[in-house]
Design a protein around this motif. Structure first.
Motif, PDB file in Angstrom:
ATOM      1  N   GLY A 169       0.804  -1.229   0.000  1.00  0.00           N
ATOM      2  CA  GLY A 169       0.000   0.000   0.000  1.00  0.00           C
ATOM      3  C   GLY A 169       0.829   1.268   0.000  1.00  0.00           C
ATOM      4  N   ALA A 170       2.157   1.147  -0.155  1.00  0.00           N
ATOM      5  CA  ALA A 170       3.037   2.321  -0.111  1.00  0.00           C
ATOM      6  C   ALA A 170       3.744   2.520  -1.451  1.00  0.00           C
ATOM      7  N   LYS A 171       3.966   3.780  -1.771  1.00  0.00           N
ATOM      8  CA  LYS A 171       4.806   4.128  -2.918  1.00  0.00           C
ATOM      9  C   LYS A 171       6.084   4.767  -2.384  1.00  0.00           C
ATOM     10  N   VAL A 172       7.207   4.144  -2.687  1.00  0.00           N
ATOM     11  CA  VAL A 172       8.481   4.619  -2.155  1.00  0.00           C
ATOM     12  C   VAL A 172       9.471   4.790  -3.306  1.00  0.00           C
ATOM     13  N   TRP A 173      10.028   5.969  -3.377  1.00  0.00           N
ATOM     14  CA  TRP A 173      11.049   6.270  -4.391  1.00  0.00           C
ATOM     15  C   TRP A 173      12.417   5.995  -3.762  1.00  0.00           C
ATOM     16  N   ILE A 174      13.179   5.087  -4.408  1.00  0.00           N
ATOM     17  CA  ILE A 174      14.505   4.738  -3.890  1.00  0.00           C
ATOM     18  C   ILE A 174      15.577   5.258  -4.845  1.00  0.00           C
ATOM     19  N   ASP A 175      16.409   6.098  -4.361  1.00  0.00           N
ATOM     20  CA  ASP A 175      17.528   6.737  -5.075  1.00  0.00           C
ATOM     21  C   ASP A 175      17.035   7.673  -6.185  1.00  0.00           C
ATOM     22  N   ALA A 176      17.607   8.846  -6.166  1.00  0.00           N
ATOM     23  CA  ALA A 176      17.153   9.920  -7.052  1.00  0.00           C
ATOM     24  C   ALA A 176      18.309  10.386  -7.933  1.00  0.00           C
ATOM     25  N   GLY A 177      18.819   9.457  -8.737  1.00  0.00           N
ATOM     26  CA  GLY A 177      19.866   9.824  -9.690  1.00  0.00           C
ATOM     27  C   GLY A 177      19.356  10.828 -10.708  1.00  0.00           C
ATOM     28  N   ASN A 178      20.295  11.502 -11.372  1.00  0.00           N
ATOM     29  CA  ASN A 178      19.895  12.508 -12.345  1.00  0.00           C
ATOM     30  C   ASN A 178      19.070  11.864 -13.463  1.00  0.00           C
ATOM     31  N   GLY A 179      17.927  12.486 -13.746  1.00  0.00           N
ATOM     32  CA  GLY A 179      17.013  11.977 -14.768  1.00  0.00           C
ATOM     33  C   GLY A 179      15.863  11.153 -14.227  1.00  0.00           C
ATOM     34  N   THR A 180      15.938  10.758 -12.956  1.00  0.00           N
ATOM     35  CA  THR A 180      14.899   9.859 -12.430  1.00  0.00           C
ATOM     36  C   THR A 180      13.575  10.586 -12.147  1.00  0.00           C
ATOM     37  N   PHE A 181      13.653  11.867 -11.806  1.00  0.00           N
ATOM     38  CA  PHE A 181      12.404  12.565 -11.472  1.00  0.00           C
ATOM     39  C   PHE A 181      11.512  12.675 -12.710  1.00  0.00           C
ATOM     40  N   ALA A 182      12.130  12.973 -13.857  1.00  0.00           N
ATOM     41  CA  ALA A 182      11.344  13.039 -15.107  1.00  0.00           C
ATOM     42  C   ALA A 182      10.692  11.688 -15.388  1.00  0.00           C
ATOM     43  N   ASN A 183      11.450  10.620 -15.188  1.00  0.00           N
ATOM     44  CA  ASN A 183      10.897   9.284 -15.463  1.00  0.00           C
ATOM     45  C   ASN A 183       9.844   8.881 -14.443  1.00  0.00           C
ATOM     46  N   MET A 184      10.015   9.290 -13.186  1.00  0.00           N
ATOM     47  CA  MET A 184       9.018   8.931 -12.180  1.00  0.00           C
ATOM     48  C   MET A 184       7.660   9.516 -12.517  1.00  0.00           C
ATOM     49  N   GLN A 185       7.676  10.739 -13.070  1.00  0.00           N
ATOM     50  CA  GLN A 185       6.404  11.393 -13.361  1.00  0.00           C
ATOM     51  C   GLN A 185       5.632  10.736 -14.511  1.00  0.00           C
ATOM     52  N   ARG A 186       6.287   9.819 -15.233  1.00  0.00           N
ATOM     53  CA  ARG A 186       5.545   9.039 -16.229  1.00  0.00           C
ATOM     54  C   ARG A 186       4.617   8.041 -15.544  1.00  0.00           C
ATOM     55  N   VAL A 187       4.958   7.639 -14.310  1.00  0.00           N
ATOM     56  CA  VAL A 187       4.190   6.576 -13.649  1.00  0.00           C
ATOM     57  C   VAL A 187       3.523   7.011 -12.349  1.00  0.00           C
ATOM     58  N   ALA A 188       3.965   8.112 -11.746  1.00  0.00           N
ATOM     59  CA  ALA A 188       3.366   8.555 -10.474  1.00  0.00           C
ATOM     60  C   ALA A 188       3.635  10.044 -10.283  1.00  0.00           C
ATOM     61  N   SER A 189       2.765  10.674  -9.499  1.00  0.00           N
ATOM     62  CA  SER A 189       2.986  12.071  -9.119  1.00  0.00           C
ATOM     63  C   SER A 189       3.790  12.112  -7.821  1.00  0.00           C
ATOM     64  N   TRP A 190       4.537  13.157  -7.631  1.00  0.00           N
ATOM     65  CA  TRP A 190       5.240  13.319  -6.349  1.00  0.00           C
ATOM     66  C   TRP A 190       4.254  13.401  -5.189  1.00  0.00           C
ATOM     67  N   ARG A 191       3.003  13.782  -5.478  1.00  0.00           N
ATOM     68  CA  ARG A 191       2.001  13.893  -4.400  1.00  0.00           C
ATOM     69  C   ARG A 191       1.607  12.532  -3.850  1.00  0.00           C
ATOM     70  N   GLU A 192       1.875  11.468  -4.629  1.00  0.00           N
ATOM     71  CA  GLU A 192       1.492  10.116  -4.197  1.00  0.00           C
ATOM     72  C   GLU A 192       2.563   9.441  -3.356  1.00  0.00           C
ATOM     73  N   LEU A 193       3.752  10.025  -3.258  1.00  0.00           N
ATOM     74  CA  LEU A 193       4.848   9.349  -2.563  1.00  0.00           C
ATOM     75  C   LEU A 193       4.587   9.252  -1.062  1.00  0.00           C
ATOM     76  N   ASP A 194       4.897   8.090  -0.488  1.00  0.00           N
ATOM     77  CA  ASP A 194       4.796   7.925   0.962  1.00  0.00           C
ATOM     78  C   ASP A 194       6.140   8.128   1.648  1.00  0.00           C
ATOM     79  N   ALA A 195       7.221   7.871   0.934  1.00  0.00           N
ATOM     80  CA  ALA A 195       8.561   8.032   1.517  1.00  0.00           C
ATOM     81  C   ALA A 195       9.596   7.970   0.406  1.00  0.00           C
ATOM     82  N   MET A 196      10.791   8.391   0.762  1.00  0.00           N
ATOM     83  CA  MET A 196      11.927   8.285  -0.142  1.00  0.00           C
ATOM     84  C   MET A 196      13.064   7.617   0.621  1.00  0.00           C
ATOM     85  N   ILE A 197      13.859   6.817  -0.085  1.00  0.00           N
ATOM     86  CA  ILE A 197      15.062   6.214   0.504  1.00  0.00           C
ATOM     87  C   ILE A 197      16.242   6.613  -0.371  1.00  0.00           C
ATOM     88  N   ILE A 198      17.247   7.171   0.248  1.00  0.00           N
ATOM     89  CA  ILE A 198      18.494   7.489  -0.458  1.00  0.00           C
ATOM     90  C   ILE A 198      19.573   6.584   0.125  1.00  0.00           C
TER      91      ILE A 198
END
Ligand code: ZN
Ligand code: ZN
Length: 248
Positions: free
Chosen positions: A28-57
């Motif tokens: 039931g969670a959406k978690v973004w793991i590692d934010a290398g350059n270019g990943t934010f553009a690609n993430m927005q193809r599949v999810a909005s930043w508003r849907e994120l529950d947590a981030m792991i770096i």
């Protein structure tokens, strides 16, 4: 559990590619793991930043943290902001490096407003997704993670050289996403990354059900990495590509 590849290159991306990042959807969670350059553009193809529950770096190298800053602007200047800051689980060094890039002022205020940094190290959960970090062999404080939800396990090694406890950390994963930075006889400093042959042996020794190779050096052929990993591991192997989705 579903894992979407947001970026899969080491250090710098190939043309049209991106550095390390994954979006995990599980428990039931959406978690973004590692934010290398270019990943934010690609993430927005599949999810909005508003849907994120947590981030792991996993660690503070630039190819894993760069896109935290564009995320900060998206969240901090959002017309429809979230009520609570986004939990970001990261080694202290990663947070310090990001703050150094901001250099104070208004951007640092945004950073403090939108993110709630927490030290990465002990086990934690995000909704029904359990996260077990393990320290890796890399020049700075770095972690891999075992993610568990709905009776399934995904392990992401992040950046690491091979070390004797690594197969235990990856043991019997339904999906192992492991770094394979180098191929062939490429010479490089020890204690930093793995060669694809080592990654194949790791998958074999850890008895994982499926292997995805990532953190591939942009000028190397992913098919060669797959072939070299296959010399030791006879389960399903695939080199990661942005947009690939793995369901376990
Ligand atoms: Zn890296
Ligand atoms: Zn690194």
């Amino acid at each position: 559990m579903q894992v979407t590849v947001l970026g899969c290159n080491a250090a710098f991306p190939r043309a049209g590619g991106a550095c390390s990042g994954f979006l995990v959807d599980g428990g039931g969670a959406k978690v973004w793991i590692d934010a290398g350059n270019g990943t934010f553009a690609n993430m927005q193809r599949v999810a909005s930043w508003r849907e994120l529950d947590a981030m792991i770096i996993t660690h503070g190298h630039a190819d894993h943290i760069s896109d935290v800053l564009p995320l900060m602007y998206a969240m901090g200047l959002d017309d429809n902001p979230r009520d609570e800051p986004l939990p970001v689980h990261a080694p202290a060094e990663a947070e310090q490096r990001l703050r150094a890039l901001l250099g104070g002022g208004r951007s640092s205020e945004l950073f403090n407003k939108v993110f709630a940094f927490q030290p990465l190290g002990g086990d934690f959960s995000v909704k029904g997704l359990s996260v077990r970090p393990f320290r890796t062999e890399h020049p700075i404080d770095s972690y891999g993670v075992r993610l568990s939800a709905d009776g399934r396990d995904v392990v992401y090694t992040s950046d690491t050289a091979f070390f004797p406890d690594l197969p235990d950390a990856c043991a019997e994963a339904d999906l192992l996403i492991a770094e394979a930075t180098y191929v062939g006889e490429v010479s490089a400093d020890g204690g930093v990354h793995m060669w694809a042959r080592e990654t194949g042996r790791l998958a074999r020794d850890a008895k994982v059900k499926r292997l995805v190779l990532t953190h591939i050096w942009a000028t190397f052929d992913p098919k060669q990495a797959e072939a070299e990993a296959r010399e030791s591991y006879d389960g399903p192997i695939e080199a990661a590509t942005e947009g690939n989705v793995y369901t376990v």
